[in-house]
Write a protein that holds these residues in place. Structure first.
Motif, PDB file in Angstrom:
ATOM      1  N   SER A  28       4.898  14.627 -10.174  1.00 20.45           N
ATOM      2  CA  SER A  28       5.877  14.629 -11.263  1.00 20.45           C
ATOM      3  C   SER A  28       5.225  14.758 -12.637  1.00 20.45           C
ATOM      4  O   SER A  28       5.784  15.384 -13.529  1.00 20.45           O
ATOM      5  N   PHE A  29       4.077  14.132 -12.817  1.00 22.43           N
ATOM      6  CA  PHE A  29       3.406  14.181 -14.116  1.00 22.43           C
ATOM      7  C   PHE A  29       2.389  15.306 -14.202  1.00 22.43           C
ATOM      8  O   PHE A  29       1.855  15.588 -15.266  1.00 22.43           O
ATOM      9  N   GLY A  30       2.067  15.914 -13.059  1.00 23.67           N
ATOM     10  CA  GLY A  30       1.089  16.997 -13.056  1.00 23.67           C
ATOM     11  C   GLY A  30      -0.321  16.528 -13.340  1.00 23.67           C
ATOM     12  O   GLY A  30      -1.165  17.303 -13.786  1.00 23.67           O
ATOM     13  N   MET A  31      -0.598  15.272 -13.068  1.00 25.27           N
ATOM     14  CA  MET A  31      -1.931  14.733 -13.305  1.00 25.27           C
ATOM     15  C   MET A  31      -2.871  15.195 -12.192  1.00 25.27           C
ATOM     16  O   MET A  31      -2.466  15.306 -11.035  1.00 25.27           O
ATOM     17  N   ALA A  32      -4.111  15.446 -12.552  1.00 23.50           N
ATOM     18  CA  ALA A  32      -5.129  15.767 -11.557  1.00 23.50           C
ATOM     19  C   ALA A  32      -5.384  14.523 -10.713  1.00 23.50           C
ATOM     20  O   ALA A  32      -5.180  13.394 -11.165  1.00 23.50           O
ATOM     21  N   MET A  33      -5.827  14.729  -9.494  1.00 16.16           N
ATOM     22  CA  MET A  33      -6.073  13.592  -8.609  1.00 16.16           C
ATOM     23  C   MET A  33      -7.134  12.662  -9.175  1.00 16.16           C
ATOM     24  O   MET A  33      -7.055  11.446  -8.984  1.00 16.16           O
ATOM     25  N   SER A  34      -8.093  13.202  -9.890  1.00 14.08           N
ATOM     26  CA  SER A  34      -9.114  12.347 -10.512  1.00 14.08           C
ATOM     27  C   SER A  34      -8.505  11.495 -11.627  1.00 14.08           C
ATOM     28  O   SER A  34      -8.913  10.345 -11.819  1.00 14.08           O
ATOM     29  N   GLU A  35      -7.518  12.025 -12.337  1.00 12.66           N
ATOM     30  CA  GLU A  35      -6.832  11.244 -13.378  1.00 12.66           C
ATOM     31  C   GLU A  35      -5.994  10.135 -12.744  1.00 12.66           C
ATOM     32  O   GLU A  35      -5.973   9.002 -13.243  1.00 12.66           O
ATOM     33  N   VAL A  36      -5.301  10.456 -11.662  1.00 12.43           N
ATOM     34  CA  VAL A  36      -4.509   9.455 -10.947  1.00 12.43           C
ATOM     35  C   VAL A  36      -5.439   8.356 -10.424  1.00 12.43           C
ATOM     36  O   VAL A  36      -5.118   7.173 -10.497  1.00 12.43           O
ATOM     37  N   ALA A  37      -6.585   8.764  -9.916  1.00 13.10           N
ATOM     38  CA  ALA A  37      -7.561   7.795  -9.398  1.00 13.10           C
ATOM     39  C   ALA A  37      -7.983   6.814 -10.490  1.00 13.10           C
ATOM     40  O   ALA A  37      -8.060   5.608 -10.254  1.00 13.10           O
ATOM     41  N   SER A  67       0.825  -1.210   0.000  1.00 17.13           N
ATOM     42  CA  SER A  67       0.000   0.000   0.000  1.00 17.13           C
ATOM     43  C   SER A  67       0.856   1.255   0.000  1.00 17.13           C
ATOM     44  O   SER A  67       0.556   2.223  -0.701  1.00 17.13           O
ATOM     45  N   ARG A  68       1.934   1.230   0.760  1.00  8.31           N
ATOM     46  CA  ARG A  68       2.816   2.395   0.830  1.00  8.31           C
ATOM     47  C   ARG A  68       3.459   2.658  -0.530  1.00  8.31           C
ATOM     48  O   ARG A  68       3.547   3.802  -0.978  1.00  8.31           O
ATOM     49  N   ILE A  69       3.882   1.607  -1.203  1.00 10.01           N
ATOM     50  CA  ILE A  69       4.491   1.773  -2.531  1.00 10.01           C
ATOM     51  C   ILE A  69       3.459   2.290  -3.526  1.00 10.01           C
ATOM     52  O   ILE A  69       3.751   3.158  -4.352  1.00 10.01           O
ATOM     53  N   ARG A  70       2.225   1.798  -3.424  1.00 10.28           N
ATOM     54  CA  ARG A  70       1.143   2.303  -4.284  1.00 10.28           C
ATOM     55  C   ARG A  70       0.899   3.784  -4.004  1.00 10.28           C
ATOM     56  O   ARG A  70       0.705   4.586  -4.922  1.00 10.28           O
ATOM     57  N   GLN A  71       0.924   4.162  -2.727  1.00 14.39           N
ATOM     58  CA  GLN A  71       0.738   5.569  -2.356  1.00 14.39           C
ATOM     59  C   GLN A  71       1.862   6.437  -2.925  1.00 14.39           C
ATOM     60  O   GLN A  71       1.619   7.545  -3.396  1.00 14.39           O
ATOM     61  N   ILE A  72       3.074   5.925  -2.900  1.00 19.19           N
ATOM     62  CA  ILE A  72       4.197   6.656  -3.494  1.00 19.19           C
ATOM     63  C   ILE A  72       3.957   6.843  -4.988  1.00 19.19           C
ATOM     64  O   ILE A  72       4.187   7.927  -5.536  1.00 19.19           O
ATOM     65  N   GLY A  73       3.461   5.807  -5.638  1.00 21.29           N
ATOM     66  CA  GLY A  73       3.155   5.910  -7.064  1.00 21.29           C
ATOM     67  C   GLY A  73       2.101   6.962  -7.361  1.00 21.29           C
ATOM     68  O   GLY A  73       2.227   7.741  -8.316  1.00 21.29           O
ATOM     69  N   MET A  74       1.061   7.008  -6.540  1.00 28.66           N
ATOM     70  CA  MET A  74       0.013   8.015  -6.725  1.00 28.66           C
ATOM     71  C   MET A  74       0.580   9.420  -6.533  1.00 28.66           C
ATOM     72  O   MET A  74       0.253  10.342  -7.288  1.00 28.66           O
ATOM     73  N   TYR A  75       1.426   9.564  -5.530  1.00 30.70           N
ATOM     74  CA  TYR A  75       2.056  10.859  -5.255  1.00 30.70           C
ATOM     75  C   TYR A  75       2.921  11.294  -6.436  1.00 30.70           C
ATOM     76  O   TYR A  75       2.853  12.441  -6.888  1.00 30.70           O
ATOM     77  N   ILE A  76       3.731  10.377  -6.951  1.00 25.49           N
ATOM     78  CA  ILE A  76       4.608  10.680  -8.092  1.00 25.49           C
ATOM     79  C   ILE A  76       3.787  11.034  -9.320  1.00 25.49           C
ATOM     80  O   ILE A  76       4.101  11.990 -10.046  1.00 25.49           O
ATOM     81  N   ALA A  77       2.713  10.289  -9.573  1.00 22.07           N
ATOM     82  CA  ALA A  77       1.860  10.585 -10.729  1.00 22.07           C
ATOM     83  C   ALA A  77       1.280  11.990 -10.624  1.00 22.07           C
ATOM     84  O   ALA A  77       1.217  12.718 -11.615  1.00 22.07           O
ATOM     85  N   HIS A  78       0.888  12.373  -9.434  1.00 21.72           N
ATOM     86  CA  HIS A  78       0.299  13.701  -9.236  1.00 21.72           C
ATOM     87  C   HIS A  78       1.350  14.808  -9.307  1.00 21.72           C
ATOM     88  O   HIS A  78       1.159  15.802 -10.007  1.00 21.72           O
TER      89      HIS A  78
END
Length: 148
Positions: free
Chosen positions: A91-100, A78-89
Motif C-alpha cells: 500500500s505504501f510502496g516501501m521497499a522491503m529493506s525500508e519495511v524491515a 506474528s500473523r498481524i505483524r506479517q499483515i502490517g509488513m505486507y501492507i507497508a510494502h
C-alpha cells in the motif's frame, strides 16, 4: 495538540506520531540511521511503520508492545505483524529493506511475510479482511503520505 481527521503538514504528522508514541510509553527517535538508507528515508520508514503498528493494534485488538517486540511471539501476533509488513510494502510502496527498518526485522523476514500474506489471500475470508484493512490504511494515511 488534539487529533483531527486530517493532517495538513509534516510538522502536524510528527506531533501526532509523538503523541501516539508517548501514549504507548515510547519515544519517537528520528536520529538513528543506517548506511543502507538515508537518514530522512529511514526516519520516514520508522515513523510510517510505527503509526501502522498502532493502527494494527487498534484494528485487531493486539497490544502494540507485542507487535513491536523483537521476539516472534504468539502465532496470532506474528500473523498481524506479517499483515502490517505486507501492507507497508504494497500500500505504501516501501521497499522491503525500508519495511524491515520500520518493523525492526530482517529484509528476508519481510519478504517471507509478503509472500505468505499474498498466498493466504487466495482464501476469500482472509482476502476480505486484508481488503478492508487496506481501505482503512488508505483513508487514514492519505493526507500524511501526500505531505511526506
Amino acid at each position: 495538540m488534539e487529533f483531527t481527521n486530517i493532517v495538513h503538514t509534516r510538522a502536524e504528522a510528527f506531533e501526532i506520531l509523538k503523541l501516539i508514541a508517548a501514549r504507548h510509553g515510547r519515544t519517537l527517535c528520528l536520529e538513528t540511521c543506517s548506511r543502507a538508507l538515508g537518514r530522512r528515508r529511514k526516519a520516514g520508514s520508522v515513523e510510517l511503520c510505527d503509526a501502522l503498528i498502532d493502527l494494527l493494534a487498534a484494528a485487531f485488538g493486539v497490544c502494540g508492545k507485542e507487535l513491536r517486540s523483537p521476539l516472534r511471539g504468539k502465532r496470532e501476533t506474528s500473523r498481524i505483524r506479517q499483515i502490517g509488513m505486507y501492507i507497508a510494502h504494497t500500500s505504501f510502496g516501501m521497499a522491503m529493506s525500508e519495511v524491515a527498518v520500520g518493523f525492526s526485522r530482517d529484509r528476508t523476514t519481510v519478504m517471507h511475510a509478503c509472500h505468505l500474506v499474498e498466498d493466504m489471500r487466495d482464501d476469500r475470508d482472509f482476502d476480505a479482511i486484508i481488503t478492508s484493512f487496506e481501505r482503512i490504511v488508505h483513508s487514514a494515511f492519505t493526507a500524511w503520505r501526500n505531505v511526506v
